[in-house]
Design a protein around this motif. Structure first.
Motif, short mmCIF file in Angstrom:
data_model
loop_
_atom_site.label_atom_id
_atom_site.label_comp_id
_atom_site.label_asym_id
_atom_site.label_seq_id
_atom_site.Cartn_x
_atom_site.Cartn_y
_atom_site.Cartn_z
N VAL A 1 1.40 -9.74 -14.12
CA VAL A 1 1.61 -8.39 -13.59
C VAL A 1 1.13 -8.29 -12.15
N LEU A 2 0.00 -8.91 -11.84
CA LEU A 2 -0.50 -8.88 -10.46
C LEU A 2 0.50 -9.52 -9.50
N GLU A 3 1.03 -10.67 -9.88
CA GLU A 3 1.97 -11.36 -9.00
C GLU A 3 3.31 -10.63 -8.93
N HIS A 4 3.76 -10.10 -10.06
CA HIS A 4 5.08 -9.46 -10.11
C HIS A 4 5.10 -8.13 -9.35
N LEU A 5 4.10 -7.30 -9.57
CA LEU A 5 4.09 -5.99 -8.91
C LEU A 5 3.61 -6.09 -7.48
N GLY A 6 2.60 -6.92 -7.23
CA GLY A 6 2.04 -6.99 -5.90
C GLY A 6 1.41 -5.67 -5.49
N TRP A 7 0.90 -5.64 -4.27
CA TRP A 7 0.25 -4.43 -3.76
C TRP A 7 1.21 -3.24 -3.77
N ASP A 8 2.43 -3.45 -3.28
CA ASP A 8 3.38 -2.35 -3.16
C ASP A 8 3.76 -1.79 -4.52
N GLY A 9 3.88 -2.65 -5.53
CA GLY A 9 4.21 -2.17 -6.87
C GLY A 9 3.13 -1.28 -7.44
N PHE A 10 1.86 -1.70 -7.28
CA PHE A 10 0.76 -0.86 -7.76
C PHE A 10 0.63 0.40 -6.92
N LEU A 11 0.94 0.31 -5.65
CA LEU A 11 0.89 1.49 -4.78
C LEU A 11 1.87 2.53 -5.29
N GLU A 12 3.09 2.11 -5.62
CA GLU A 12 4.09 3.05 -6.10
C GLU A 12 3.73 3.61 -7.47
N ALA A 13 3.15 2.77 -8.33
CA ALA A 13 2.71 3.25 -9.64
C ALA A 13 1.63 4.31 -9.48
N THR A 14 0.72 4.08 -8.54
CA THR A 14 -0.36 5.05 -8.27
C THR A 14 0.21 6.33 -7.70
N ARG A 15 1.18 6.20 -6.77
CA ARG A 15 1.82 7.38 -6.19
C ARG A 15 2.47 8.22 -7.30
N THR A 16 3.17 7.56 -8.20
CA THR A 16 3.84 8.26 -9.29
C THR A 16 2.84 8.99 -10.18
N ASN A 17 1.73 8.32 -10.51
CA ASN A 17 0.72 8.97 -11.35
C ASN A 17 0.15 10.20 -10.68
N TYR A 18 -0.14 10.12 -9.38
CA TYR A 18 -0.68 11.29 -8.68
C TYR A 18 0.36 12.40 -8.55
N ASP A 19 1.62 12.02 -8.31
CA ASP A 19 2.68 13.04 -8.24
C ASP A 19 2.83 13.75 -9.59
#
Length: 395
Positions: A286-304
């Motif tokens: 998951v770390l390699e597949h999502l990378g920083w940008d993937g987790f960033l977008e997941a975090t953005r979605t959760n906050y939205d």
């Protein structure tokens, strides 16, 4: 046990029948865990026969654990930190305080009395088990109006028996983040071991800070931080069980040392001997597949989605006990326990702090989408109406 086993189909049918009693994720608003990423679930299966307690056999799996630790270490500001994947936050915190106690014993030539550890009243409840196991006396500091540790009050508790401080980067109860930067200064000034429990916030705060959220640093960029707990099986989107413990210095981790009976078997540096390698594979994937940008977008979605939940609640006249820092919303509500119990009868799972029983605790995670939020708000309205609690407003 039956003398003659059941047919495969009967066993599977029995399991399916029981699993149907589980509440679906789309009705769960109390969990800081979530449905794992599809890649994590797929890769976890690949590790079902592995055991990180025997790295002579599972060399490649151990290598992937090392890579996963380095990737998370980089997220924590120190790729070269020492660490291990463990069963979860409880084991990680146990290892950290075990090290803190051994370090204090070495430095002081023994302990003259029961060691003490200072933590906020919002520290995770599992830590009490650790205090009992290790013979540690807790010294509990109060929290401020935002439910974060009062560092001045904590400093007043420091004495000659104090061996460590615990700061929480995201309490599971409220999502509040202790002022870790201030705790780091205190740890340096008083030569104390500082452990940060970031089981909840470790996979949120780095990305939330980039999104502009006013959250403090909590990682190894702070000189006083000695160890950090992080849980990939929470906002890291990995299967349970997958926790992690990190130490600033490999010398600290070396204080965890258990030799086996057998030649060439490496020293164990976790509490558990047998450890599922599937967690290492899933975390790395998951770390390699999502990378920083993937987790960033997941975090953005959760906050939205959290903002959307708050908007829907406030439109009905509900108010928040505190502004949310992480993805946990605390809602003032009379008769909250009765509301929770009725909602649970309808298979909606929320939670309430025993200390703040007039509040609902709602957790926004990857499975809490806007349709889930809409359905929950409707259910909440229905529960309040059935209990004779007038809804204060409408959208």
């Amino acid at each position: 046990m039956r003398r003659k086993g059941l047919p495969r189909e009967d066993v599977l049918s029995s399991i399916q029948s029981s699993r149907e009693k589980d509440v679906p994720w789309t009705r769960v608003l109390n969990s800081i865990c979530t449905r794992p990423h599809p890649l994590a679930a797929e890769v976890f299966q690949e590790g079902l026969d592995t055991n990180l307690g025997d790295v002579r056999i599972f060399r490649g799996t151990h290598e992937l654990e090392r890579r996963a630790v380095a990737l998370m270490g980089a997220l924590l500001g120190k790729e070269s930190c020492a660490g291990s994947l463990v069963s979860g936050g409880t084991e990680a915190n146990l290892l950290a305080l075990y090290v803190a106690r051994k370090l204090a014993t070495q430095r002081r030539g023994g302990l003259s009395g029961p060691p003490e550890v200072i933590a906020a009243e919002t520290v995770h409840y599992s830590v009490q088990k650790i205090f009992d196991l290790l013979g540690i006396t807790p010294r509990i500091a109060p929290v401020d109006a935002r439910l974060r540790m009062d560092v001045k009050a904590a400093e007043a508790l420091v004495n000659e028996r104090t061996i460590a401080l615990i700061g929480t980067a995201g309490t599971s109860e409220f999502g509040s983040v202790d002022p870790i930067e201030e705790l780091s200064r205190l740890a340096v000034e008083r030569d104390l071991y500082l452990h940060v429990d970031a089981a909840t916030g470790g996979f949120i705060i780095p990305f939330a800070r980039e999104l502009g959220r006013p959250l403090p640093r909590f990682d190894f960029s702070l000189p006083g931080v000695a160890s950090i707990t992080m849980d990939p099986h929470k906002y890291g989107l990995v299967n349970v069980p997958a926790g992690a413990i990190f130490f600033r210095d490999p010398a600290l981790q070396s204080l965890i040392s258990l030799e086996s009976f057998f030649a060439r078997t490496p020293t164990h540096r976790t509490f558990l001997g047998t450890r599922p390698g599937g967690a290492a594979l899933a975390t790395y994937a998951v770390l390699e597949h999502l990378g920083w940008d993937g987790f960033l977008e997941a975090t953005r979605t959760n906050y939205d989605n959290m903002a959307y939940l708050v908007e829907r609640l406030e439109a009905r006249g509900h108010s928040l006990r505190v502004p949310p820092e992480l993805n946990i919303v605390i809602v003032d509500l009379p008769a909250a326990v009765q509301v929770m119990e009725l909602l649970e009868q309808w298979d909606w799972i929320i939670s309430i702090s025993k200390r703040y029983s007039d509040c609902l605790r709602l957790v926004v995670n990857a499975h809490v989408t806007r349709p889930v939020i809409d359905a929950f708000v409707e259910a909440l309205d229905g529960a309040m109406a059935e209990l004779g609690l007038a809804s204060c407003g409408t959208d």
